[in-house]
Design an enzyme around this catalytic site. Structure first.
Site: not given
Length: 365
Positions: A207, A209, A265, A269
């Site tokens: 996701v 990516g 990844k 955040h």
């Protein structure tokens, strides 16, 4: 403090306080010296030279005028002190005077553009004016009564994502994509450390990516896994895959393609808890048809001030402020990860430190 009545202990304390203050005030000099070295290609020249290089040799290779050799020396003196270059001596022959020469260290090897682990695009992106100029507006931002407004928005009048996507072929967008791709190359280390996490998977969706840098590394290590790179339509529009690599455009806030595992990844955040919860719930839905075999794999920072050393903690807290000021996102402590994961309806998780300052978090339905 009354200096006329201060004692030796107070004088020492004051001196140390001054050093501490000045060091942090002038930390930007080290960052900009590193940026200068990256832009000049000093690490590339030393790498091509094949051995430590003298100042005159380096200046010649960089096409610098002789008048800049002294300047180059002083930049290298700071960067050597900071661990980016190693100083040694070389001799031109028997009886010849020894000369100072500079070699690479592990950190400066990360700036060599021909290396697969080159992180020069990270340096370029982090120290780009678009990342730094906003800090001039920090006081104004603090005084504004708008919780959702980021420092970047307060300073520029638009969100970072709006700024980035104004022109799909913009230099800034390319720079950002190159930085993300460079960081993805370090993912090889995670694959070595946590190979078992990906073993047994039949399919995986990456996701957000991007261009598929991480996904391609996974496919290289596990050629049987059917991989999908899922990102905004304009990001994947001109990318082509093959039998086991597919590029799909969409919106992760609406849905995520189904798979045995979903990889996030450097994604969560960027977002606050409310939006991260929405992403995680969509990921849970994507693996819902896979039973207990399905999982979500998160690669992000997990702050642990009790276990991490001072330098590592400072890096993570720096990242937290970057996420806050640019995206209204955050780096999370373990208890924050736990709450987010359980609020999304997952039953368990496992956090494993990887790649120096990141963590791999396996999340199970």
């Amino acid at each position: 403090m009354d200096f006329s009545s201060s004692n030796g202990s107070e004088d020492t304390e004051l001196s140390q306080a001054q050093i501490h203050l000045y060091k942090h005030v002038y930390n930007f000099v080290s960052s900009m010296a590193l940026k200068s070295a990256m832009e000049l290609g000093i690490a590339d020249v030393i790498h091509s030279h094949g051995k430590p290089i003298t100042l005159p040799e380096l200046a010649t290779a960089l096409n610098l005028r002789p008048s800049k050799i002294g300047v180059l020396h002083r930049f290298l003196r700071l960067l050597t002190h900071n661990g980016f270059f190693a100083k040694t001596t070389v001799s031109r022959g028997e009886g010849a005077e020894e000369e100072t020469a500079y070699g690479l260290t592990p950190p400066s090897k990360l700036l060599v553009k021909s290396n697969s682990t080159c992180l020069a695009p990270i340096v370029k992106g982090a120290l780009h004016p678009s990342s730094l100029d906003m800090w001039r507006s920090s006081k104004k931002w603090f005084l504004e009564d708008n919780e959702e407004l980021t420092l970047f928005e307060s300073a520029t009048g638009e969100s970072f994502w709006e700024f980035l996507n104004k022109e799909t072929e913009s230099d800034t967008l390319s720079m950002f994509q190159e930085a993300m791709a460079a960081d993805s190359h370090m993912f090889k280390l995670a694959l070595k450390e946590c190979k078992h996490v990906f073993e047994g998977l039949g399919s995986l969706v990456d996701v957000a990516g991007g261009r598929g840098g991480v996904t391609k590394l996974i496919r290289e290590a596990f050629p049987h896994v059917k991989c999908t790179v899922f990102d905004q339509p304009q990001v994947v529009a001109n990318l082509t895959g093959d039998e086991n690599l597919n590029f799909v455009g969409g919106d992760m806030f609406k849905s995520v393609p189904p798979a045995d595992a979903v990889l996030l990844k450097w994604v969560l955040h960027d977002w606050n808890d409310e939006l991260s919860l929405k992403i995680l719930k969509n990921c849970k839905e994507a693996i819902s048809g896979r039973g207990k075999e399905g999982k979500v794999i998160i690669i992000d920072i997990s702050i642990d001030e009790t276990s991490d050393d001072r330098e590592l903690t400072e890096l993570k807290l720096d990242y937290d402020l970057v996420m806050l000021t640019m995206f209204n996102g955050k780096e999370r402590e373990k208890k924050e990860w736990e709450k987010l994961i359980y609020d999304a309806g997952f039953s368990s998780y496992k956090i494993t430190p990887i790649c120096g300052f990141k963590s791999l978090i396996e999340v199970f339905p």
